[in-house]
Write a protein that holds these residues in place. Structure first.
Motif, PDB file in Angstrom:
ATOM      1  N   THR A 282       6.709 -62.922  25.180  1.00  0.00           N
ATOM      2  CA  THR A 282       8.176 -63.002  25.169  1.00  0.00           C
ATOM      3  C   THR A 282       8.709 -63.021  23.743  1.00  0.00           C
ATOM      4  O   THR A 282       9.653 -62.307  23.411  1.00  0.00           O
ATOM      5  CB  THR A 282       8.650 -64.264  25.921  1.00  0.00           C
ATOM      6  N   ILE A 283       8.091 -63.829  22.893  1.00  0.00           N
ATOM      7  CA  ILE A 283       8.533 -63.906  21.497  1.00  0.00           C
ATOM      8  C   ILE A 283       8.152 -62.628  20.758  1.00  0.00           C
ATOM      9  O   ILE A 283       8.908 -62.128  19.925  1.00  0.00           O
ATOM     10  CB  ILE A 283       7.975 -65.167  20.824  1.00  0.00           C
ATOM     11  N   PHE A 284       6.993 -62.066  21.077  1.00  0.00           N
ATOM     12  CA  PHE A 284       6.561 -60.825  20.434  1.00  0.00           C
ATOM     13  C   PHE A 284       7.605 -59.722  20.603  1.00  0.00           C
ATOM     14  O   PHE A 284       7.899 -58.985  19.658  1.00  0.00           O
ATOM     15  CB  PHE A 284       5.209 -60.361  20.976  1.00  0.00           C
TER      16      PHE A 284
ATOM     17  N   MET B  93       8.792 -57.568  17.337  1.00  0.00           N
ATOM     18  CA  MET B  93       7.904 -56.417  17.197  1.00  0.00           C
ATOM     19  C   MET B  93       8.458 -55.292  16.320  1.00  0.00           C
ATOM     20  O   MET B  93       7.696 -54.510  15.779  1.00  0.00           O
ATOM     21  CB  MET B  93       7.506 -55.869  18.560  1.00  0.00           C
ATOM     22  N   THR B  94       9.748 -55.220  16.127  1.00  0.00           N
ATOM     23  CA  THR B  94      10.309 -54.163  15.284  1.00  0.00           C
ATOM     24  C   THR B  94      10.465 -54.589  13.825  1.00  0.00           C
ATOM     25  O   THR B  94      10.862 -53.773  12.990  1.00  0.00           O
ATOM     26  CB  THR B  94      11.679 -53.705  15.822  1.00  0.00           C
ATOM     27  N   MET B  95      10.163 -55.819  13.526  1.00  0.00           N
ATOM     28  CA  MET B  95      10.292 -56.296  12.146  1.00  0.00           C
ATOM     29  C   MET B  95       9.164 -55.722  11.303  1.00  0.00           C
ATOM     30  O   MET B  95       8.042 -55.580  11.762  1.00  0.00           O
ATOM     31  CB  MET B  95      10.321 -57.820  12.117  1.00  0.00           C
ATOM     32  N   LYS B  96       9.494 -55.400  10.064  1.00  0.00           N
ATOM     33  CA  LYS B  96       8.584 -54.643   9.210  1.00  0.00           C
ATOM     34  C   LYS B  96       7.613 -55.489   8.390  1.00  0.00           C
ATOM     35  O   LYS B  96       6.556 -55.005   8.003  1.00  0.00           O
ATOM     36  CB  LYS B  96       9.379 -53.744   8.250  1.00  0.00           C
ATOM     37  N   THR B  97       7.974 -56.746   8.091  1.00  0.00           N
ATOM     38  CA  THR B  97       7.103 -57.546   7.216  1.00  0.00           C
ATOM     39  C   THR B  97       6.851 -58.930   7.808  1.00  0.00           C
ATOM     40  O   THR B  97       7.652 -59.437   8.598  1.00  0.00           O
ATOM     41  CB  THR B  97       7.718 -57.729   5.811  1.00  0.00           C
ATOM     42  N   ALA B  98       5.752 -59.522   7.374  1.00  0.00           N
ATOM     43  CA  ALA B  98       5.426 -60.883   7.797  1.00  0.00           C
ATOM     44  C   ALA B  98       6.498 -61.860   7.305  1.00  0.00           C
ATOM     45  O   ALA B  98       6.855 -62.811   8.010  1.00  0.00           O
ATOM     46  CB  ALA B  98       4.049 -61.282   7.259  1.00  0.00           C
ATOM     47  N   HIS B  99       7.013 -61.626   6.124  1.00  0.00           N
ATOM     48  CA  HIS B  99       8.060 -62.481   5.559  1.00  0.00           C
ATOM     49  C   HIS B  99       9.305 -62.460   6.446  1.00  0.00           C
ATOM     50  O   HIS B  99       9.884 -63.516   6.750  1.00  0.00           O
ATOM     51  CB  HIS B  99       8.388 -61.990   4.137  1.00  0.00           C
ATOM     52  N   GLU B 100       9.689 -61.281   6.886  1.00  0.00           N
ATOM     53  CA  GLU B 100      10.853 -61.131   7.769  1.00  0.00           C
ATOM     54  C   GLU B 100      10.613 -61.835   9.107  1.00  0.00           C
ATOM     55  O   GLU B 100      11.495 -62.530   9.629  1.00  0.00           O
ATOM     56  CB  GLU B 100      11.123 -59.637   7.993  1.00  0.00           C
TER      57      GLU B 100
ATOM     58  N   ARG C   7      -3.275 -57.209   2.810  1.00  0.00           N
ATOM     59  CA  ARG C   7      -2.764 -58.580   2.931  1.00  0.00           C
ATOM     60  C   ARG C   7      -1.478 -58.590   3.749  1.00  0.00           C
ATOM     61  O   ARG C   7      -1.317 -59.392   4.655  1.00  0.00           O
ATOM     62  CB  ARG C   7      -2.527 -59.168   1.542  1.00  0.00           C
ATOM     63  N   LYS C   8      -0.571 -57.688   3.452  1.00  0.00           N
ATOM     64  CA  LYS C   8       0.695 -57.615   4.196  1.00  0.00           C
ATOM     65  C   LYS C   8       0.448 -57.251   5.659  1.00  0.00           C
ATOM     66  O   LYS C   8       1.025 -57.851   6.564  1.00  0.00           O
ATOM     67  CB  LYS C   8       1.625 -56.595   3.540  1.00  0.00           C
ATOM     68  N   SER C   9      -0.424 -56.275   5.901  1.00  0.00           N
ATOM     69  CA  SER C   9      -0.709 -55.841   7.276  1.00  0.00           C
ATOM     70  C   SER C   9      -1.392 -56.932   8.085  1.00  0.00           C
ATOM     71  O   SER C   9      -1.054 -57.161   9.246  1.00  0.00           O
ATOM     72  CB  SER C   9      -1.592 -54.592   7.265  1.00  0.00           C
ATOM     73  N   LYS C  10      -2.347 -57.610   7.486  1.00  0.00           N
ATOM     74  CA  LYS C  10      -3.078 -58.655   8.213  1.00  0.00           C
ATOM     75  C   LYS C  10      -2.193 -59.874   8.467  1.00  0.00           C
ATOM     76  O   LYS C  10      -2.316 -60.516   9.506  1.00  0.00           O
ATOM     77  CB  LYS C  10      -4.352 -59.044   7.470  1.00  0.00           C
ATOM     78  N   ALA C  11      -1.309 -60.192   7.534  1.00  0.00           N
ATOM     79  CA  ALA C  11      -0.385 -61.316   7.756  1.00  0.00           C
ATOM     80  C   ALA C  11       0.548 -60.998   8.924  1.00  0.00           C
ATOM     81  O   ALA C  11       0.779 -61.845   9.791  1.00  0.00           O
ATOM     82  CB  ALA C  11       0.408 -61.601   6.484  1.00  0.00           C
ATOM     83  N   LYS C  12       1.063 -59.780   8.960  1.00  0.00           N
ATOM     84  CA  LYS C  12       1.952 -59.366  10.057  1.00  0.00           C
ATOM     85  C   LYS C  12       1.191 -59.377  11.385  1.00  0.00           C
ATOM     86  O   LYS C  12       1.682 -59.909  12.386  1.00  0.00           O
ATOM     87  CB  LYS C  12       2.505 -57.970   9.768  1.00  0.00           C
ATOM     88  N   ALA C  13      -0.015 -58.836  11.393  1.00  0.00           N
ATOM     89  CA  ALA C  13      -0.824 -58.825  12.617  1.00  0.00           C
ATOM     90  C   ALA C  13      -1.147 -60.241  13.073  1.00  0.00           C
ATOM     91  O   ALA C  13      -1.151 -60.527  14.278  1.00  0.00           O
ATOM     92  CB  ALA C  13      -2.109 -58.033  12.385  1.00  0.00           C
ATOM     93  N   SER C  14      -1.396 -61.133  12.139  1.00  0.00           N
ATOM     94  CA  SER C  14      -1.686 -62.534  12.490  1.00  0.00           C
ATOM     95  C   SER C  14      -0.489 -63.192  13.157  1.00  0.00           C
ATOM     96  O   SER C  14      -0.637 -63.933  14.129  1.00  0.00           O
ATOM     97  CB  SER C  14      -2.081 -63.340  11.242  1.00  0.00           C
ATOM     98  N   LEU C  15       0.704 -62.924  12.640  1.00  0.00           N
ATOM     99  CA  LEU C  15       1.911 -63.488  13.255  1.00  0.00           C
ATOM    100  C   LEU C  15       2.145 -62.883  14.639  1.00  0.00           C
ATOM    101  O   LEU C  15       2.515 -63.596  15.573  1.00  0.00           O
ATOM    102  CB  LEU C  15       3.130 -63.273  12.361  1.00  0.00           C
ATOM    103  N   PHE C  16       1.914 -61.587  14.791  1.00  0.00           N
ATOM    104  CA  PHE C  16       2.038 -60.959  16.105  1.00  0.00           C
ATOM    105  C   PHE C  16       1.076 -61.595  17.101  1.00  0.00           C
ATOM    106  O   PHE C  16       1.417 -61.821  18.256  1.00  0.00           O
ATOM    107  CB  PHE C  16       1.773 -59.458  16.030  1.00  0.00           C
TER     108      PHE C  16
END
Length: 165
Positions: free
Chosen positions: A89-91, A95-102, A74-83
């Protein structure tokens, strides 16, 4: 996953640095509805709530292993979805942030603006709303749609804008 469901999967809304509030509403709905086509339920939970995935105990049960795997996914897929939902440019900024929440909190802080900026936007939108006049070549529906678009932008900024206005 059922191939019929996979073929109708929606792409995430792409954020290019403009219209943050509109993107945030769309992205929350995208993540919240993601359990319709993913094995992992409620990706929005991983964005909204920061939580640690505890290491597995010695000799874990099958249920503990399954829960651990689901929470990590869940955490990995949420982060990948945001990426996937931002421009290049925004990525590079996230890109160095560790969590989707962050990531979510960074984007919100960076693009939503503080209360003073939101207040200025709201004042400008209300002024724009009040100055609207129907054009001769415009249909009532077009005029109404234009007014509604402005009213909805005000609502996205967190202000109660009654339909009667």
């Amino acid at each position: 996953m059922d191939p019929a469901v996979f073929s109708t999967r929606l792409a995430p809304p792409i954020f290019d640095g403009t219209s943050y509030q509109v993107w945030a509403v769309k992205m929350e709905a995208y993540l919240d509805g993601n359990d319709l086509w993913e094995d992992v339920d409620d990706l929005w939970e991983a964005v909204e709530h920061e939580y640690e995935v505890s290491p597995l105990p010695n000799n874990p049960t099958v249920a503990q292993m399954k829960l651990h795997k689901e929470r990590r996914q869940r955490k990995s897929k949420a982060k990948a979805s945001l990426f996937a939902a931002v421009t290049s440019t925004i990525f590079t900024r996230i890109m160095t942030m560790k969590t989707a929440h962050e990531i979510w909190n960074f984007l919100k802080g960076e693009y939503e603006g503080d209360e003073r900026i939101k207040g200025m936007r709201m004042i400008n939108l209300i002024r724009e709303f009040e100055m609207q006049k129907m054009k001769e070549s415009e249909t009532i529906k077009d005029y109404s749609d234009r007014l509604l678009a402005i009213a909805n932008k005000v609502r996205l900024l967190g202000t109660n804008f009654d339909d009667s206005e």
